[in-house]
Design an enzyme around this catalytic site. Structure first.
Site, PDB file in Angstrom:
ATOM      1  N   ASP A 186       0.870  -1.181   0.000  1.00  0.00           N
ATOM      2  CA  ASP A 186       0.000   0.000   0.000  1.00  0.00           C
ATOM      3  C   ASP A 186       0.904   1.227   0.000  1.00  0.00           C
ATOM      4  O   ASP A 186       2.134   1.103  -0.034  1.00  0.00           O
ATOM      5  CB  ASP A 186      -0.934  -0.004   1.214  1.00  0.00           C
ATOM      6  CG  ASP A 186      -2.267   0.690   0.927  1.00  0.00           C
ATOM      7  OD1 ASP A 186      -2.239   1.788   0.335  1.00  0.00           O
ATOM      8  OD2 ASP A 186      -3.328   0.154   1.292  1.00  0.00           O
ATOM      9  N   GLY A 204       4.360   1.709  -1.930  1.00  0.00           N
ATOM     10  CA  GLY A 204       4.402   2.156  -3.306  1.00  0.00           C
ATOM     11  C   GLY A 204       3.033   2.552  -3.797  1.00  0.00           C
ATOM     12  O   GLY A 204       2.086   2.668  -3.013  1.00  0.00           O
ATOM     13  N   PHE A 206      -0.060   1.568  -6.480  1.00  0.00           N
ATOM     14  CA  PHE A 206      -0.568   0.510  -7.354  1.00  0.00           C
ATOM     15  C   PHE A 206      -0.915   1.014  -8.754  1.00  0.00           C
ATOM     16  O   PHE A 206      -1.296   0.239  -9.621  1.00  0.00           O
ATOM     17  CB  PHE A 206      -1.740  -0.246  -6.740  1.00  0.00           C
ATOM     18  CG  PHE A 206      -2.895   0.581  -6.206  1.00  0.00           C
ATOM     19  CD1 PHE A 206      -3.375   1.709  -6.863  1.00  0.00           C
ATOM     20  CD2 PHE A 206      -3.514   0.195  -5.022  1.00  0.00           C
ATOM     21  CE1 PHE A 206      -4.442   2.431  -6.367  1.00  0.00           C
ATOM     22  CE2 PHE A 206      -4.597   0.918  -4.522  1.00  0.00           C
ATOM     23  CZ  PHE A 206      -5.063   2.032  -5.190  1.00  0.00           C
ATOM     24  N   HIS A 224     -13.651  -0.432  -6.403  1.00  0.00           N
ATOM     25  CA  HIS A 224     -14.884   0.367  -6.338  1.00  0.00           C
ATOM     26  C   HIS A 224     -14.616   1.841  -6.067  1.00  0.00           C
ATOM     27  O   HIS A 224     -15.507   2.670  -6.234  1.00  0.00           O
ATOM     28  CB  HIS A 224     -15.869  -0.221  -5.319  1.00  0.00           C
ATOM     29  CG  HIS A 224     -15.554   0.077  -3.892  1.00  0.00           C
ATOM     30  ND1 HIS A 224     -16.517   0.057  -2.898  1.00  0.00           N
ATOM     31  CD2 HIS A 224     -14.395   0.401  -3.260  1.00  0.00           C
ATOM     32  CE1 HIS A 224     -15.972   0.359  -1.747  1.00  0.00           C
ATOM     33  NE2 HIS A 224     -14.684   0.569  -1.934  1.00  0.00           N
TER      34      HIS A 224
END
Length: 310
Positions: A186, A204, A206, A224
């Protein structure tokens, strides 16, 4: 009229959560004056709040005028209380007040109200980020247990939890499957608060890349938050890190449930994402180089959408 005036109940419960009323009543009924002193509130106004909460059975007014928790109110001492503390705060509350703007324009109300997106806003305000993180952690407890029980995670040697927060889901999975190795991924500021109990921690973005070497990649309540293009960008980052045949497990709400339809509005006004059907997730996955294998519902209102890297 109960539906129309539902916001009144939401704010009454939020104020009770913000004041810690449920914890103050944990040992039994107390007089209003005692509660007012303990919560630094106006006794007369607090009495009116408690009477309103008694009307919706969150608390109970005793014959001697004291107030105690009901069975429903006991839930305020758990995850429901953390969520209630979040939803009534100004950033969230004022954003929902601009739902009409989002419906008219298709734009995210949060940015229209606050000038930045939710992620920038919380990054600049640690106190708001802390309240949000507590709400998410609380809501995740039941979901994490249901997900860990619904899928055979023991078949994988290495599981990478992408956007995994502080690692609650990953820790629950590894506790059930001691032979599996885990990697929590994360943003650096998020994983800094993780407890590295049996898994590796990597920080990091994503949108850029995720750790390689996983036999399964998890995305729980990540997609979502984003519209299709950024969601596909996240999926493609996962695909670049994966070998052909590597599992990708997307964990999101079951679309058929009424609560998911309302969550979809929350995505519209807040982060700007959307809730999706299985068919819509399958389309996103195909665009990123995955084959959709199926949906496994859980007892907590979320499903595990199973895919494999092509």
């Amino acid at each position: 009229m109960r539906l129309i005036n539902g916001y009144q109940v939401s704010q009454a419960i939020h104020v009770a959560a913000a004041l810690g009323i449920a914890d103050e009543l944990a040992d039994g009924p107390r007089a209003v004056g005692e509660l007012a002193s303990a919560t630094a509130t106006h006794a007369g106004a607090l009495h009116r709040l408690l009477r309103a909460l008694a009307a919706v059975e969150v608390v109970r007014e005793e014959d001697d005028g004291t107030f105690g928790l009901t069975a429903l109110g006991e839930a305020m001492r758990g995850p429901a209380g953390s969520w209630a503390a979040f939803i009534g705060r100004p950033p969230h509350w004022t954003t929902w007040g601009q739902l009409l703007h989002s419906v008219r324009t298709g734009e995210t109300a949060f940015r229209a109200v606050h000038g930045v997106d939710v992620w920038e806003y919380r990054a600049e305000r640690p106190e708001e980020a802390a309240v949000f993180d507590a709400a998410m952690t609380g809501l995740s407890r039941r979901v994490n247990a249901a997900v860990a029980a619904a899928h055979d995670f023991g078949r994988y040697d290495v599981i990478v939890d992408v956007g995994g927060g502080r690692g609650a889901l990953l820790a629950g999975i590894l506790a059930r499957h001691p032979g599996v190795r885990g990697v929590l991924f994360d943003q650096p500021a998020v994983v800094a608060g993780a407890e590295a109990d049996g898994f590796e921690i990597v920080g990091g973005s994503f949108f850029e890349s995720v750790p390689e070497g996983g036999d399964a990649y998890l995305l729980k309540s990540v997609l979502h938050d984003w519209e299709d293009e950024p969601a596909i960008q996240i999926l493609r980052a996962c695909r670049r890190a994966a070998r052909a045949g590597t599992a990708l497990l997307v964990i999101e709400r079951q679309f058929a449930l009424p609560v998911t339809k309302l969550s979809d509005l929350n995505m519209l006004v807040g982060p700007g994402g959307r809730e999706r059907t299985a068919e819509e997730y399958a389309a996103l996955l195909a665009a990123a180089g995955y084959e959709f294998r199926g949906e496994t519902p859980t007892a907590a209102g979320v499903s595990v959408f199973d895919a494999r890297a092509i």
